[in-house]
Scaffold this active site. Structure first.
Site, PDB file in Angstrom:
ATOM      1  NE  ARG A   1     -60.319  42.496  51.752  1.00  0.00           N
ATOM      2  CZ  ARG A   1     -59.223  42.062  51.175  1.00  0.00           C
ATOM      3  NH1 ARG A   1     -59.169  40.834  50.710  1.00  0.00           N
ATOM      4  NH2 ARG A   1     -58.176  42.842  51.058  1.00  0.00           N
TER       5      ARG A   1
ATOM      6  CG  ASP B   1     -57.587  37.016  39.366  1.00  0.00           C
ATOM      7  OD1 ASP B   1     -56.493  37.577  39.586  1.00  0.00           O
ATOM      8  OD2 ASP B   1     -58.415  36.767  40.276  1.00  0.00           O
TER       9      ASP B   1
END
Ligand code: SAM
Length: 288
Positions: free
Chosen positions: A42, A146
């Site tokens: 990632r 979020d």
């Protein structure tokens, strides 16, 4: 010096430990050794994007460029979600809870989707409730938050691939979805019910509540018990006395809080009338 072998970028043990502790401090996310390859892949995208040669340079870059922290966090979050994921929660709202709410004198409903990812969860909540509470006498608001700013901007657009609604009930598809040349678009009547905002569950929450339902699904699994317990205690303070807390299928409040009782599959309600002294005793009383 331990390296992730034969990879495009070298990542030392020290680099990984730095990443682990920064992720933990900033997000509460625990990154055990077994997640090293996931972390590598990632973050490698960030190194490529920045034209860096190795993780030493990337760790220095994060410390010297405060703006990189958000990209770091966004890269490390896992955002898997779907419309009507864990459908029993929406069935419970639809069949068990809305009849109770409809009898209320108070027409105010507040729902919080506290790790909403790309928005499928709050849109599923809005579609479920729009069937019951679309009249102007109802004051229905869904807060969707979020940590990850990338997922929030996708969520706010309400555009998804056509195959994302494969399992969606016809009644919702017909009323609330528009087919577009690029996929599907959530209609404005549903979008209007939701406020998307960035919020880190680890930091200060500006809301005062009370909420009728809090969804906190499939995010507690990334935290350690201390972080989970703190967040759950804060949910308790923001929930209405008859409010509900929905958590994910592999999550539990057992041994984390003695302020809730389990009333359905991963559905909790604040306990009424004081605390039981021993969680084990409570479990006996509540579950069986
Ligand atoms: C796997 S998704 C769950 C989405 C949705 N609730 C569901 O169950 O389908 C987990 C989400 O939690 C968010 N997250 C992780 N750490 C967070 C934190 N400290 N504060 C707020 N959100 C966080 C991630 O960005 C991600 O979008």
């Amino acid at each position: 010096m331990e390296l992730v072998d034969k990879k495009e970028f070298s990542m030392t043990k020290k680099n990984f430990e730095f990443i682990q502790s920064l992720a933990y401090e900033e997000t509460g996310i625990v990154l055990p050794e077994r997640k090293k390859h996931m972390v590598y892949s990632r973050l490698s995208r960030r190194l490529r994007h920045l034209g860096l040669d190795n993780f030493n340079q990337y760790c220095d870059h994060i410390q010297s460029e405060p703006g990189e922290l958000m990209n770091f966090v966004n890269a490390l979050t896992t955002n898997l979600t779907a419309f009507f994921r864990e459908e029993h929660h929406f069935d419970y709202l639809d069949k068990e809870i809305t009849p109770l709410w409809r009898r209320r004198r108070n027409k105010r409903l507040r729902i919080w989707s506290s790790a909403c990812s790309t928005g499928e969860e709050p849109y599923s909540i809005a579609m479920t409730l729009a069937e019951h509470f679309s009249g102007s006498e109802w004051d229905l608001k869904i807060l969707a938050t979020d940590l990850d700013t990338n997922v929030l901007s996708k969520a706010a657009k309400g555009c998804y691939a056509e195959d994302s609604i494969t399992g969606l009930a016809d009644r919702y598809r017909k009323k609330y979805i528009k087919i577009t040349p690029n996929g599907i678009q959530i209609k404005q009547s549903i979008q209007n019910k939701i406020h998307f905002k960035q919020l880190n569950l680890l930091q200060k929450w500006p809301m005062t509540g009370p909420f009728d339902v809090i969804f906190c699904r499939n995010v507690l699994i990334y935290f350690d018990n201390e972080t989970k317990a703190k967040i759950i205690a804060k949910f308790r303070k923001l929930l209405a006395p008859d409010g509900l807390l929905f958590i994910g299928h592999s999550e539990t409040l057992t041994n984390l809080s003695d302020e809730f009782e389990l009333i359905g599959q991963t559905i909790y309600q604040p306990l009424r009338g004081g605390h039981a002294k021993v969680i084990g005793e409570r479990k006996k009383a509540v579950i069986g």
